[in-house]
Design a protein around this motif. Structure first.
Motif, PDB file in Angstrom:
ATOM      1  N   MET B  93      18.773 -27.196  24.292  1.00  0.00           N
ATOM      2  CA  MET B  93      18.231 -27.224  25.652  1.00  0.00           C
ATOM      3  C   MET B  93      16.793 -26.729  25.643  1.00  0.00           C
ATOM      4  O   MET B  93      16.369 -26.018  24.732  1.00  0.00           O
ATOM      5  N   GLU B  97      15.866 -24.682  30.764  1.00  0.00           N
ATOM      6  CA  GLU B  97      17.308 -24.887  30.971  1.00  0.00           C
ATOM      7  C   GLU B  97      18.099 -23.671  30.492  1.00  0.00           C
ATOM      8  O   GLU B  97      19.104 -23.297  31.088  1.00  0.00           O
ATOM      9  N   ALA B 100      18.059 -21.272  33.135  1.00  0.00           N
ATOM     10  CA  ALA B 100      18.878 -21.731  34.265  1.00  0.00           C
ATOM     11  C   ALA B 100      20.351 -21.379  34.067  1.00  0.00           C
ATOM     12  O   ALA B 100      21.065 -21.133  35.034  1.00  0.00           O
ATOM     13  N   ILE B 101      20.793 -21.349  32.814  1.00  0.00           N
ATOM     14  CA  ILE B 101      22.192 -20.986  32.545  1.00  0.00           C
ATOM     15  C   ILE B 101      22.466 -19.557  33.027  1.00  0.00           C
ATOM     16  O   ILE B 101      23.470 -19.285  33.682  1.00  0.00           O
ATOM     17  N   GLU B 104      22.328 -19.365  36.990  1.00  0.00           N
ATOM     18  CA  GLU B 104      23.442 -19.860  37.783  1.00  0.00           C
ATOM     19  C   GLU B 104      24.631 -20.143  36.863  1.00  0.00           C
ATOM     20  O   GLU B 104      24.939 -21.281  36.551  1.00  0.00           O
ATOM     21  N   SER B 105      25.266 -19.057  36.453  1.00  0.00           N
ATOM     22  CA  SER B 105      26.385 -19.245  35.536  1.00  0.00           C
ATOM     23  C   SER B 105      27.666 -19.611  36.293  1.00  0.00           C
ATOM     24  O   SER B 105      28.590 -20.136  35.702  1.00  0.00           O
ATOM     25  N   TYR B 106      27.717 -19.332  37.585  1.00  0.00           N
ATOM     26  CA  TYR B 106      28.732 -19.950  38.448  1.00  0.00           C
ATOM     27  C   TYR B 106      27.987 -20.982  39.274  1.00  0.00           C
ATOM     28  O   TYR B 106      27.115 -20.612  40.048  1.00  0.00           O
ATOM     29  N   PRO B 107      28.335 -22.266  39.112  1.00  0.00           N
ATOM     30  CA  PRO B 107      27.566 -23.262  39.866  1.00  0.00           C
ATOM     31  C   PRO B 107      27.721 -23.046  41.372  1.00  0.00           C
ATOM     32  O   PRO B 107      28.811 -22.728  41.852  1.00  0.00           O
ATOM     33  N   ASP B 125      18.887 -27.824  42.595  1.00  0.00           N
ATOM     34  CA  ASP B 125      18.386 -28.016  41.240  1.00  0.00           C
ATOM     35  C   ASP B 125      16.891 -27.709  41.172  1.00  0.00           C
ATOM     36  O   ASP B 125      16.407 -27.108  40.224  1.00  0.00           O
ATOM     37  N   ARG B 164      16.618 -15.015  30.063  1.00  0.00           N
ATOM     38  CA  ARG B 164      17.909 -15.541  30.507  1.00  0.00           C
ATOM     39  C   ARG B 164      18.783 -14.413  31.066  1.00  0.00           C
ATOM     40  O   ARG B 164      19.456 -14.577  32.082  1.00  0.00           O
TER      41      ARG B 164
END
Lengths: 292, 260, 402, 297
Positions: B93, B97, B100-101, B104-107, B125, B164
């Motif tokens: 990635m 990206e 971004a993980i 927002e680790s719970y979408p 997004d 992150r």
């Protein structure tokens, strides 16, 4: 009781075929971390070599089994040389190696049907077909031979892996292939040995299967049971492969006898899944915890 | 009440007693060091708190909640973030990206709206992207936003991991040897960076595992020293430096390494 | 933008299909052909994979036959363009059969023959009846010629026995000629033909007042039957009826019966799949005294010429000539009858010819044409037993009329 | 119905099935050897709805997919809760596939027909429907893959343990991917039923599952259009190879091995087929925007 003992004998003999196949999978998996899905054809070609050698070369039973093991070993190694090694060099994911194996699994049996014909043949040994009557239980000679030779093969394999330098190299590679390479172990040599050995196990298993049932181009399909057994046993664990191979054979025959033959596979798989739920890495699987 | 409290924590792996009867308290906003020779059990303490390893004995409390047996992702969402000794970025990635993980680790939108790419998904997004870049900017690697993370140099990968971890908006941040494998120059840069990080986020508690004593001495207000799974000493950098037990443990280890 | 490109992708894909697919077929679906054009006959067979012998043997027989027909000047002065297609595919779904059928229809096929199993025969029948193409399969289940609403498929004519007719014959034979023995059934539960045969057999036997003592099941590709045989043996049957789709299973069962020491008391009663020389090699001694109700007497002089030719030309294939192969060969005779009687390859004329047929001499036996459900009338059955390791015919058997 | 039309429909059906598996195998890194079972469940559900209850085709398909997705929980919940390795999961799905086939063969209810299967299913499927559904599936899956859900799946594939510590709910994400894949396989199964109008449980066997897996991997992991292309190729290949007559399947296997040997990353790993075009379009657009800007200036 008779029923139980009879089924036990059957379970052990089919289980030893599964166990040998599972060991073949486990050997390759322990070093290279993938399941060789091209394993069925190896078994089939080995068996066919014995099938043709016995009438054509007038070979006795044991040398022809040996021949089957050698041929299967060589074919397995040829597979490694032409397909897996070049792919491994490119550091592909193991899933790709498995799919290449599936391709082999389509190619060889279908080619064999065109070459050998699609017929189903008996293994050409009258000796193996006779049965010995023990009390009320009938034991085919081939079953006894299968049990004895599997034990010999497994013992020889154990001695080789744990008592020789080459065996040490293989075990080292199974812990960490890359590091083993750095430490001066010739990974290609290890690969050769591992594929030869696993092929030999398949050849042996194939001969037993042929003696017990029959010889035909698609007989390699039984190798999928070996894959199941090696996975349940804990991927890459030889002892686990043997245990779960025997267990699978035992379960299948017992469920057919006391459960339902219609739902045999269903029950067997359900039990295996339950085993997996409680032992997610298989019966004797290495804990593959990520070192954080 | 301390923000994080370990009570008689022990973690055993089979026969190996990786952590033995460790008790410690960390206050909100603190910059704590956790040092010790190789195999002292520092990472295991992190693993126990973040849920990667199960405590054999003892309790872990975070802001009064018991963490024992809690799922790792739930622990993370309580506000505990970490980096890893062996870098665990997502190599295929891009840097953005990766952040971004953590962000927002719970979408925040469901799978159906994701499939249909509904307007609020597009908006979210975009928002994620914007925030990710912000975090990249905060650790100073914004220019690498579209690079494949696996191709970044080592030092930047460490910073990316911190970005992150920060993106999860943690209250407590565990840093596992952030300067490992760096040369002196890079190590110094990391020290400056961490200093800034702490001064910019006064509410953030940071716990640092570090092998280089100098780094810890410069950064941390207080230090816990672990040896062979047990707590050996606690104090300010000055106190710890003079503690004879600590010196012995470190020298002992050094002798062993040179001896081999 | 992306969506537009995805459309382009799909269109490109469709075009690539067209580009690759149209290379060989220049014909079209019209049946309006000139007299000089060859007659296109398509054969669908299970010619690869595990059960390839059930497709390959008929394919060899038919290919040789049509070659001979062409050498003799063809039919109606037209040559035969015989095309064979493998429908076994990779997994036994019927996409292969459907694709092959579509391809044949597009190439302007006049008649489609085969395949021999009911699942695929049915899938092909659905298309042929939609398109109005004469279809002559040898699948034995009722659904091949009669759809689920009980309506006869107008374009499909069976070339072999129909299950109920066949199984009524076997059940009658067992009841009358084997002196009402105790019979157990061993069958495979996931195959349509096996289940159908089992049902008809058991129902007929019960109607006759026969003694049905129990049943056991097995799965596809099974090789281990000892458990089932033991539990069936406890019910002391004289015969185990086994409607197996392959001779491999029959061989295994026979061998295992012998190993368990039941072979003297319990005999197998089974169907035409067993009538295969390869089975004797696999389980010859174990089959002593077993009874096979089959569809032709292979030792009859009727087949001497065919057998000799087969082994001369294809002996090296490693597959023995089997009765099911001969039944598939019937398809060629039906085609011949239809074309020559109709005097053209006009589909409707050929269909009429078959529907109104009174007497056709097939490979395996002469028949009296078709009934309303397009099943052959007067199909003959033969009984074979094994003596001293050889098949011995016990002669033709016809069930007494009700 | 024409020959090419038929193959195009088969290919489209396979593409729909693949769209689900792309997420399961190519993204979250689980592989299944029993997804034919979900096709089977979807096929029966949809066929029963249209044949006996006269449901509209598309609604029946969707319900079939939903039932398949729900049934995936039977195997998913027990196996994915613990950290079962991908290989063990494969065995579990293999067992599930066999179980569904055996159960379907033995259900004696007249709607199902047991081993005799179901016939007389309305022939709703045609090329238009097939292409449209394939297209929609590809678009939906592309959307899903590029969303946060897809990214989390990729994260789990790369570093499962670390991802959990970062805060990803591994179990929920895996179940979601499994349900997603089962849903599309269920739809594909429903399409199959309404195309062939006849089906038996034996059609949905392990080989079909393996073919699905093969197409996904051959197409390349972390890609949606790659596997879609791979599927189209693998559906088409046996037909192209018809000229080889009986050697066809042997050569098919050989071609598979050769493709893997030449492109060990699959056809399009980590890439999408339309990416170069999108980039080109962006490039051109940026050019034109700049030129109009300069024109104004």
């Amino acid at each position: 009781m008779d029923m139980f003992l009879q089924q036990l004998v059957t379970g052990i003999s089919i289980g030893s075929v599964y166990a040998l196949l599972a060991v073949g999978y486990a050997l390759v998996f322990s070093v290279f971390n993938f399941s060789n899905f091209g394993f069925g054809p190896v078994m089939m070609l080995g068996t066919f070599s014995a099938f043709y050698a016995i009438p054509l070369l007038h070979l006795p039973l044991l040398p022809s089994i040996l021949l089957a093991m050698v041929v299967a070993g060589l074919i397995s190694f040829l597979m490694e040389l032409t397909v897996y090694r070049p792919m491994r060099k490119k550091k592909t994911l193991k899933l790709y190696l498995m799919i290449a194996g599936l391709g082999i699994n389509t190619f060889i049996p279908n080619a064999a049907i065109q070459i050998f014909g699609g017929g189903v043949h008996p293994f050409p040994s009258d000796w193996a077909r006779a049965t010995i009557q023990l009390n009320t239980i009938a034991v085919p000679r081939s079953d006894i031979l299968a049990a004895v030779l599997s034990l010999v093969m497994l013992a020889a394999l154990w001695l080789f892996l744990y008592k020789t330098r080459t065996g040490l190299g293989i075990r080292a590679s199974s812990l960490d292939t890359d590091t083993a390479g750095l430490m001066g172990i010739n990974v290609n040599f290890v690969a050769m040995i591992v594929f030869l050995l696993s092929g030999a196990a398949a050849g042996l298993a194939g001969c037993f299967y042929g003696m017990k049932y029959s010889v035909f181009p698609n007989m390699g399909a039984i190798a999928s049971k070996g894959f199941v057994a090696s996975t349940i046993g804990g991927l890459g664990s030889l002892a686990g492969a043997v245990i779960s191979g025997l267990l699978l054979g035992f379960l299948e025959t017992m469920i057919a006898a006391y459960g339902s033959s219609t739902y045999r596979d269903l029950i067997a798989y359900a039990l295996l899944v339950i085993v997996l739920i409680f032992m997610p890495r298989g019966i004797l699987g290495k804990g593959m915890q990520d070192k954080l | 009440m301390a923000q994080l409290e370990l009570k008689n924590l022990s973690v055993h792996f089979g026969g190996v007693k990786a952590v033995q009867n460790v008790s410690l308290q960390i206050e909100k906003g603190e910059f704590r060091g956790l040092i010790g020779p190789n195999g002292a059990g520092k990472t295991t303490v992190f693993n126990a708190v973040t849920g990667a390893a199960q405590p054999t004995q003892g309790e872990i409390y975070f802001e009064g909640t018991k963490l024992n047996g809690m799922r790792p992702d739930k622990i993370a969402h309580m506000g505990i973030a970490r980096t890893f000794q062996n870098i665990r970025i997502y190599p295929k990635m891009t840097a953005a990206e990766n952040v971004a993980i953590g962000l927002e680790s719970y979408p925040s939108y469901n799978a159906f709206s994701a499939m249909l790419r509904l307007p609020h998904v597009v908006r979210r997004d975009k928002e994620i992207k914007r925030l990710s870049l912000e975090y990249l900017d905060r650790v100073g690697i914004l220019e690498y936003k579209d690079h494949e993370a696996g191709a970044l140099p080592y030092g930047l990968q460490r910073k990316l991991e911190i970005a992150r971890a920060m993106a999860g908006n943690p209250k407590l941040l565990f840093l596992d040897e952030p300067a490992a494998g760096m040369n002196t120059q890079e190590g110094l840069e990391m020290v400056t960076f961490l200093k800034e990080l702490h001064s910019n986020n006064t509410d953030l508690t940071i716990v640092l595992i570090e092998h280089h004593l100098e780094v810890v001495m410069q950064l941390c207000q207080t230090i816990n020293v672990l040896n062979l799974g047990s707590l050996l000493a606690y104090g300010t950098p000055k106190e710890v430096q003079c503690n004879p037990d600590v010196i012995k443990a470190y020298l002992g280890e050094r002798r062993k390494t040179y001896g081999e | 933008m992306k969506k537009f490109l995805a459309i382009v992708l799909v269109v490109l894909m469709a075009c690539s299909f067209a580009a690759c697919g149209n290379n060989s077929d220049s014909g079209n679906g019209d049946s309006a052909k000139t007299d000089g054009d060859p007659i296109v006959i398509g054969f669908l067979g299970w010619s690869s994979g595990p059960d390839s012998l059930y497709g390959l043997v008929p394919q060899y027989l038919l290919t040789d036959y049509f070659k001979q027909v062409n050498m003799d000047g063809g039919w109606l002065g037209r040559q035969i363009d015989f095309r064979t297609y493998d429908v076994s595919g990779l997994g036994g779904d019927f996409s292969e059969a459907v694709n092959a059928t579509n391809k044949l229809i597009q190439a302007g096929v006049d008649i489609i023959i085969g395949p021999s199993n009911s699942t695929q025969s049915t899938a092909v029948a659905e298309i042929c009846n939609r398109e109005g193409i004469l279809h002559i399969p040898s699948g034995s289940s009722a659904i091949v010629t009669v759809d689920e609403n009980g309506k006869t498929r107008p374009w499909t004519f069976r070339a072999g026995p129909e299950n109920s007719d066949y199984l009524i014959n076997i059940a009658n034979y067992a009841y009358h000629e084997l002196n009402n023995p105790k019979i157990a059934v061993l069958y495979e539960t996931t195959q349509i033909d096996c289940v159908n045969m089992r049902d008809t057999f058991v129902n007929t036997l019960e109607d006759l007042g026969g003694t049905f003592v129990g049943e056991a099941t097995y799965q596809i590709d099974d090789q281990e039957f000892r458990a089932q045989l033991r539990s069936l043996a406890e019910k002391n049957p004289d015969y185990i009826f086994m409607p197996a789709m392959g001779y491999k299973e029959i061989g295994y069962v026979a061998n295992q019966l012998k190993e368990l020491g039941y072979a003297d008391k319990i005999k197998l009663l089974t169907i035409s799949t067993a009538d295969n020389k390869d089975l004797l090699a696999l389980a010859g001694p174990a089959l002593e005294g077993c009874v096979f109700n089959t569809t032709a007497d292979m030792s009859s002089p009727r087949f001497t010429e065919i057998t000799k030719q087969y082994y001369d030309n294809h002996g090296a294939s490693g597959m023995a000539l089997h009765v099911d192969g001969l039944v598939s060969f019937n398809e060629a005779k039906l085609v011949e009858y239809a074309i020559n009687t109709a005097g053209s390859t006009d589909p409707e004329a050929m269909r009429k010819a078959l529907e109104e047929a009174k007497e056709i001499d097939l490979i395996t036996c002469p028949v009296r044409g078709y009934d309303e459900q397009h099943n052959l009338l007067g199909f003959q059955y033969n009984v074979v037993t094994v003596k001293n390791g050889q098949f011995v015919s016990l002669g033709e058997y016809a069930a007494p009329a009700k | 119905m024409g020959y090419l039309e038929g193959i195009a429909i088969s290919a489209s059906i396979n593409i729909v099935c693949i769209c689900g598996l792309v997420i399961l195998t190519g993204y979250i890194g689980l592989f299944s050897m029993g997804h034919a079972s979900f096709m089977c469940i979807g096929a029966y559900a949809a066929a029963i709805l249209t044949k006996y209850y006269s449901f509209p085709f598309i609604i029946a398909l969707l319900i079939g997919g939903a039932i398949a997705a729900l049934s995936s929980l039977i195997i998913g919940v027990p196996t994915l809760r613990g950290k079962m390795s991908a290989d063990c999961f494969a065995i579990a799905t293999l067992g599930f596939g066999e179980a569904v086939r055996i159960i379907m063969s033995n259900i004696s209810h007249p709607y199902f027909g047991g081993a005799r299967g179901m016939s007389g299913i309305p022939a709703y499927m045609n090329l238009g429907w097939a292409l449209a559904l394939a297209f929609v599936s590809i678009v939906l899956t592309l959307n899903y893959a590029r969303s946060q859900h897809g990214k989390l799946a990729l994260a789990i594939r790369d570093h499962q343990d670390a991802s959990e510590l970062i805060g990803i709910n591994i179990f929920r994400e895996k179940i979601k991917c499994l349900m997603y894949s089962a849903f599309f396989c269920g739809i594909g199964g429903g399409m199959m039923a309404h195309y062939y109008t006849y089906m038996v449980p034996n059609v949905f066997n392990a080989t079909i599952s393996n073919n699905l897996l093969t197409s996904v991997v051959l197409g390349g992991v972390s890609s949606v259009t790659g596997p879609a292309m791979g599927t189209a190729i693998l559906t088409f290949l046996p037909e192209v190879l018809r000229f080889l007559s009986n050697w066809r399947l042997a050569i098919y296997g050989l071609v598979m091995v050769l493709i893997m040997r030449m492109r060990p990353e699959g056809l399009l790993a980590h890439k999408e087929i339309h990416q170069p075009i999108v980039q080109l379009v962006r490039f051109i657009r940026s050019r034109t925007v700049r030129s109009t800007d300069s024109g104004r200036g």
